[in-house]
Design a protein around this motif. Structure first.
Motif, mmCIF file in Angstrom:
data_model
loop_
_atom_site.group_PDB
_atom_site.id
_atom_site.type_symbol
_atom_site.label_atom_id
_atom_site.label_comp_id
_atom_site.label_asym_id
_atom_site.label_seq_id
_atom_site.Cartn_x
_atom_site.Cartn_y
_atom_site.Cartn_z
ATOM 1 N N PHE A 187 23.768 72.449 8.693
ATOM 2 C CA PHE A 187 22.906 71.442 9.121
ATOM 3 C C PHE A 187 23.234 70.251 8.208
ATOM 4 C CE2 PHE A 187 19.316 68.992 8.192
ATOM 5 C CZ PHE A 187 19.234 68.051 9.464
ATOM 6 N N LEU A 188 23.178 70.631 6.814
ATOM 7 C CA LEU A 188 23.204 69.773 5.803
ATOM 8 C C LEU A 188 24.858 69.004 5.912
ATOM 9 C CD1 LEU A 188 21.003 70.978 2.996
ATOM 10 C CD2 LEU A 188 20.497 68.983 4.395
ATOM 11 N N TYR A 189 25.725 69.830 5.888
ATOM 12 C CA TYR A 189 27.114 69.651 5.787
ATOM 13 C C TYR A 189 27.444 68.787 7.183
ATOM 14 C CZ TYR A 189 32.247 69.593 5.140
ATOM 15 O OH TYR A 189 33.364 69.107 5.166
ATOM 16 N N ARG A 190 27.031 69.197 8.249
ATOM 17 C CA ARG A 190 27.335 68.435 9.470
ATOM 18 C C ARG A 190 26.686 66.850 9.129
ATOM 19 N NH1 ARG A 190 25.928 73.179 14.004
ATOM 20 N NH2 ARG A 190 27.949 73.941 14.071
ATOM 21 N N LYS A 191 25.451 66.890 8.651
ATOM 22 C CA LYS A 191 24.883 65.580 8.575
ATOM 23 C C LYS A 191 25.390 64.623 7.506
ATOM 24 C CE LYS A 191 20.154 63.984 6.709
ATOM 25 N NZ LYS A 191 20.105 62.885 8.050
ATOM 26 N N ILE A 192 25.978 65.484 6.289
ATOM 27 C CA ILE A 192 26.358 64.404 5.133
ATOM 28 C C ILE A 192 27.934 64.547 4.997
ATOM 29 C CG2 ILE A 192 26.261 64.116 2.704
ATOM 30 C CD1 ILE A 192 23.509 65.574 2.883
ATOM 31 N N GLY A 193 28.731 65.887 5.331
ATOM 32 C CA GLY A 193 29.917 66.007 5.302
ATOM 33 C C GLY A 193 30.459 65.768 4.050
ATOM 34 N N ASN A 194 29.667 66.163 2.895
ATOM 35 C CA ASN A 194 30.559 66.156 1.460
ATOM 36 C C ASN A 194 29.562 66.994 0.884
ATOM 37 O OD1 ASN A 194 29.825 65.236 -1.439
ATOM 38 N ND2 ASN A 194 31.500 63.793 -0.976
#
Length: 337
Positions: A187-194
């Motif tokens: 979820f965090l990677y989809r949201k932030i991408g870094n």
């Protein structure tokens, strides 16, 4: 066994007394910003060279080369050198007994972590987060109330379907909490991408990262925004890079597995079985001829000596034939109780 005794048991097994937040990252970063010829970590290295030769015998160029090699293999591409990372690596290397214990514990946990991370198509290096979070202790509780090997707060745990009650706490369940951590990281990677900011968000919360990114839109690198993060998060990324390094190069520093693991069975040597009726852990331990402590280690989610009906129990596979032979006896015994 009551909840307090279960926690005391785990603390006695793991008991890693350490604090890696004392690397004075702010001072190190200031040294880097003002462009000193020699970083603080390099000075410490030269001062302690004789005292810690076995653990600190790596120069800056060799460290850069090794990190570059790890980074090339990595899916997250954040394993890069700077003086703060160097100091964090040295902090870990000084704790050879602790690293030895972690290596020993990783024999049980890492195959499961890797399996779950692969299932969620996440980088396998993320398994090292659990070392930073909990020292691979499945029942540790932080001062803030985060619990388990992946340190879920109650609210976040419930969002990711981890049940919490007076009988069991699934934040302590290594498998369920690992699956929850995978979903959260996804979820965090989809949201932030870094990935740098994902790890920062895992530590400080996505809200904190969002605020920092919004007010510093021209700077998209963690190290450019380092000074705006809480101190714990300032240390979090260096520690992640450092533990990646140490777990891959511990032999080069004469650090090896410390004694034997408290886990007598490997993860793949165990299996989950459904529990149809409530029953005690002691009952299973006695009738399956397995150490009660071994059974607790395999099932840290249970806070009392009672497995509620509809739950599952992790057992060594080599005990399943005993279970099948005694299944009728178990059923009669349960109904009598």
């Amino acid at each position: 066994m009551e909840q307090k005794n279960v926690i005391n048991f785990y603390n006695n097994v793991f008991n890693p007394k350490l604090n890696l937040n004392n690397i004075h990252a702010e001072k190190l970063w200031n040294k880097t910003l003002v462009g000193k010829k020699k970083s603080l970590s390099e000075k410490k290295h030269s001062q302690n060279k004789k005292k810690n030769t076995a653990f600190l015998n790596v120069n800056t160029e060799e460290l850069k080369r090794r990190l570059n090699f790890l980074n090339q293999k990595s899916q997250i591409k954040i394993l890069k050198y700077n003086s703060i990372v160097h100091a964090s690596i040295e902090s870990y290397l000084r704790m050879s007994k602790y690293i030895g214990k972690i290596i020993s514990l990783s024999d049980f946990f890492f195959p499961m972590f890797e399996e779950k991370l692969e299932n969620y198509r996440l980088p396998k290096e993320l398994k090292y987060l659990a070392i930073i979070e909990s020292n691979l202790n499945p029942v540790v509780t932080s001062k803030a109330g985060a619990k388990g090997i992946w340190q879920f707060m109650p609210e976040t745990g419930k969002i990711y379907n981890l049940d919490i009650n007076h009988l069991y706490d699934e934040r302590n369940d290594p498998i369920k909490s690992t699956e929850a951590a995978c979903r959260y990281l996804k979820f965090l990677y989809r949201k932030i991408g870094n990935w740098e900011f994902v790890l920062a968000a895992y530590n400080a919360g996505p809200g904190t990262v969002d605020k920092i990114l919004q007010r510093s839109k021209n700077r998209k690198n963690f190290w450019e925004l380092w000074e705006f993060f809480p101190k714990e998060t300032q240390n979090y990324i260096p520690k992640f890079i450092a533990i990646n390094y140490v777990m891959n190069y511990h032999k080069e520093h004469n650090i090896y597995k410390y004694s034997s693991s408290p886990y007598k069975y490997k993860y793949k040597e165990t299996i989950l079985i459904p529990i149809k009726e409530k029953i005690s852990l002691k009952f299973y331990a006695y009738n399956l001829n397995i150490s009660y402590q071994d059974l607790i280690l395999l099932n840290p989610q249970y806070l009392v000596d009672l497995i509620p009906s509809g739950n599952k129990l992790r057992l060594p596979k080599n005990k399943i034939f005993i279970l099948k032979n005694k299944e009728r006896f178990f059923s009669k015994k349960i109904h009598k109780n």
